[in-house]
Design an enzyme around this catalytic site. Structure first.
Site, short mmCIF file in Angstrom:
data_model
loop_
_atom_site.label_atom_id
_atom_site.label_comp_id
_atom_site.label_asym_id
_atom_site.label_seq_id
_atom_site.Cartn_x
_atom_site.Cartn_y
_atom_site.Cartn_z
N SER A 41 0.84 -1.18 0.00
CA SER A 41 0.00 0.00 0.00
C SER A 41 0.89 1.25 0.00
CB SER A 41 -0.95 -0.03 1.19
OG SER A 41 -2.00 0.88 1.01
N ASP A 52 -9.84 -3.42 -5.75
CA ASP A 52 -9.25 -2.65 -4.66
C ASP A 52 -9.69 -1.18 -4.74
OD1 ASP A 52 -7.68 -1.38 -2.79
OD2 ASP A 52 -5.81 -2.31 -3.41
N HIS A 107 -8.05 -4.85 -1.74
CA HIS A 107 -6.84 -4.34 -1.11
C HIS A 107 -6.20 -5.34 -0.15
CE1 HIS A 107 -4.21 -0.98 -0.25
NE2 HIS A 107 -4.36 -1.17 1.05
#
Length: 702
Positions: free
Chosen positions: A554, A640, A675
């Site tokens: 991320s 995501d 995600h």
């Protein structure tokens, strides 16, 4: 010599140049077409993805599979090792709440948690007295992706509010279950943030609804037995730059509406004595001022950084008049000691703080103001404060672990100061902490600061520069990566790896200033700190540059992209999970879910030329250039909403175009997840095994 041999032809993304001019600066993006125009709808129905984009992602997956084909057996072995360290039929220690105690358990071979309850003082280990409230494996049956959002019982314990996401897009559906019959009511609430708060009478609940851009912009009240279309709008946040959440107090006197971005917050309170009233503002938002509230009977306790309290202080105010003009200091600001969170109970105030990089729990007697703390003696460790589900209690729960010590769960009596060990994490395949070493070292940074680095390795690992090292980093949003027990990384450490966590600027490991020094204009400090950690590990003989595999996900994936551009020669390989690498384009696109709320973290390049230039100077995608990049693995998720799939897809396309080395650039897109990757506990282990197999292969240790 490359460990990747006989690879098929690599995918080459088509180029469709697209120009964008801001502040008089024009950029050309050859791969902008990989961003689906209908992304909002696609998140809810992935089958409508543009066939050309799907074809490219599938070609990338095929190339990745070919490059990793020789690791199949290694992946299976790694998965088997990791699974063997998990107690498959594990269960939590239930938390007491009224006449019951609530917990979760897994079944052998099961992917999803099961929620249960027992009588308040029932025998915890007697599985025959469990009432199973929700069977996660049953609910997930037949779905390629399924994630539970939890289960929350109503005040009278007759209903349970639960939620699920079956796309990976984090649009959760809420359901209501009769906890006595086990049947769901007809109530269905779609497109929510995943949780809700019961009204005390159990006849309605409050939740946040997500708009078409995946932002929690409205709070609604849903009355049991009515359609969602009739839900009452309680509050609407019109500024797209703010997140919003809804919560409740242990005393059930108030519904909290928490409105915040990364540096400013605001609370509105709805008294449960009049659920139809308008929520009342506590203290109006003021840029840079944060506060959090918890109820303590006739007072609120407010954790805030107001008036220069950079590392936060705790105030109190009357419940009848909680406005800022009535705030009175209870726990003063102490520079360098960061107060992370706080809770209030009938007789005690509790907070979690961090000093010198280590956490501790502090308890204050509300009547006498006497304080004492809970801390441990290892060089690096992790503490988690669970608190309690009830207000009138002297007992709180916390967890402790370190890189070598499996997680331990305690009940702690705040009055008698007695600590009761409830459970120690079992490692069925065996684990001897004495076989390992955990250390906290400090790497000198370019500007005289020192960067904490937590290390784990076997006692018999040679520290002569020959050991491979997985160096993990994050460094954003003030998030501190804990030095906690991780059974998965033992599969690397037992193969001679040094496992390292670099506690770089952008987190709050050394207080709030550590966060401030790694955001906005100072963001490059994050990247320089990570490189400094790598330099130190090499200098001290823990590893060598060619043996360092860097990993981050991320915002940590942005870190991976930045250090790949800045110092590719210092890393033998890079793993970037759901990497936020197309920073400038994302921050210029205010329709994306997280863009407006994250301008205080990165800058607003739409409004400010200076902030545009800050981001443009380090944005990984924009700074890919002709240089010899190391082997690199990027991982994305099709649905995501946080880091969209096209960020790693575009980045890999540009890296492959520009790199001057023969090292492979690989992209793995999970076509059934978002995600967080796969939702099942064993499915997730398969993903970790894949990433570790890449690290082991790149390190030449297969």
């Amino acid at each position: 010599m490359s460990v990747f041999k006989n690879l098929p032809a690599k995918p080459v993304a088509e180029k469709h140049p697209s120009d964008d001019t801001r502040h008089g600066i024009t950029r050309t993006d050859d791969y902008a077409w990989l961003r689906a125009d209908n992304w909002q709808a696609m998140f809810k129905d992935p089958s409508i993805l543009d066939p050309a984009i799907r074809s490219h992602l599938e070609a990338e997956n095929a190339y990745m599979n070919a490059a990793m084909a020789d690791t199949k057996e290694l992946q299976k072995k790694l998965f088997s090792e990791m699974r063997a360290r998990i107690k498959e039929d594990d269960s939590s220690v239930p938390m007491k709440d009224g006449p019951f105690a609530y917990g979760t358990f897994f079944v052998t071979g099961g992917e999803q948690p099961h929620f249960f309850r027992i009588a308040r003082d029932g025998v915890v280990d007697d599985v025959s007295i469990r009432t199973v409230l929700l069977d996660g494996d049953k609910e997930a049956a037949g779905k390629s992706y399924f994630r539970l959002g939890g289960l929350d019982a109503s005040s009278d314990h007759s209903y349970g509010l639960w939620s699920f996401d079956d796309k990976g897009s984090e649009f959760y559906t809420l359901k209501v279950r009769n906890l006595d019959s086990g049947e769901d009511l007809e109530d269905l609430v779609h497109n929510t943030g995943g949780g809700g708060v019961w009204a005390p009478d159990g006849k309605s609940f409050f939740y946040t609804a997500l708009d078409e851009n995946h932002r929690p912009s409205k709070v609604f009240q849903h009355v049991i037995g009515t359609p969602q279309a009739q839900d009452r709008l309680v509050y609407e946040e019109e500024d797209p730059g703010f997140f919003m959440g809804v919560g409740g107090s242990l005393l059930e006197d108030f519904i909290y509406i928490d409105i915040h971005d990364h540096e400013t917050s605001e609370y509105r309170l709805l008294s449960t004595s009049d659920l139809n009233a308008e929520p009342k503002l506590v203290a109006a938002r003021h840029e840079g001022v944060e506060y959090q509230m918890t109820e303590g009977g006739d007072v609120f306790y407010i954790l805030t950084n107001d008036a220069g309290a950079k590392d936060f202080k705790i105030m109190e105010a009357p419940v009848s008049a909680p406005g800022k003009e009535n705030w009175r200091e209870v726990v003063p600001h102490r520079p360098g000691t960061l107060i992370i969170s706080h809770m209030a109970f009938a007789r005690h105030l509790v907070w979690l703080e961090r000093a010198e990089g280590l956490p501790r729990i502090v308890i204050r007697d509300r009547k006498t103001s006497e304080e004492h703390s809970i801390a441990f003696k290892e060089e690096a460790y992790s503490l988690g404060l669970s608190g309690a589900a009830e207000y009138d209690t002297d007992v709180i729960r916390f967890s402790y672990s370190s890189m070598t010590t499996p997680s331990q769960l305690y009940d702690y009596n705040m009055a008698s100061r007695e600590r009761t060990l409830l459970k120690t994490q079992e490692v069925p395949s065996g684990h001897n902490p004495q076989d390992y070493v955990t250390r906290r070292v400090f790497a000198p940074a370019w500007d005289g600061e020192t960067v904490p680095v937590t290390l784990l390795y076997r006692k018999d690992t040679p520290l002569d520069g020959s050991a491979p090292c997985l160096l993990y980093g994050y460094g954003a949003y003030g998030i501190t990566i804990p030095a906690s027990f991780n059974t998965n990384c033992l599969s690397l450490v037992d193969r001679g790896f040094v496992y390292a966590i670099a506690h770089i600027r952008g987190g709050k490991d050394k207080g709030f200033s550590w966060y401030e020094d790694g955001k906005m204009a100072k963001k490059p400090n994050t990247f320089k700190d990570f490189i400094a950690a790598a330099d130190f590990l090499v200098k001290e003989g823990f590893t060598s540059y060619e043996h360092i595999i860097a990993e981050g996900g991320s915002a940590g994936g942005m870190l991976m992209g930045a250090v790949a551009n800045m110092a590719p020669e210092k890393f033998g390989g890079i793993i970037a999970a759901v990497p936020f690498v197309d920073v400038l384009n994302t921050m210029l696109d205010d329709t994306l879910p997280l863009t407006p709320p994250e301008w205080p973290e990165w800058g607003n390049p739409i409004e400010s030329k200076q902030e545009y230039e800050w981001i443009a100077a380090y944005s990984p995608y924009d700074n890919v250039s002709e240089k010899p990049y190391p082997p690199l693995l990027a991982l994305g998720g099709l649905t995501d909403p946080r880091v969209t799939y096209w960020e790693p897809a575009k980045w890999v396309a540009r890296l492959r175009e520009k790199t001057t080395s023969a090292n492979p650039i690989l992209l793995k897109t999970n076509m059934d997840a978002g995600h967080g990757g796969a939702a099942g506990r064993f499915q997730r282990l398969e993903e970790v095994a894949f990433e570790y197999a890449f690290a082991i292969k790149v390190a030449g240790k297969m």
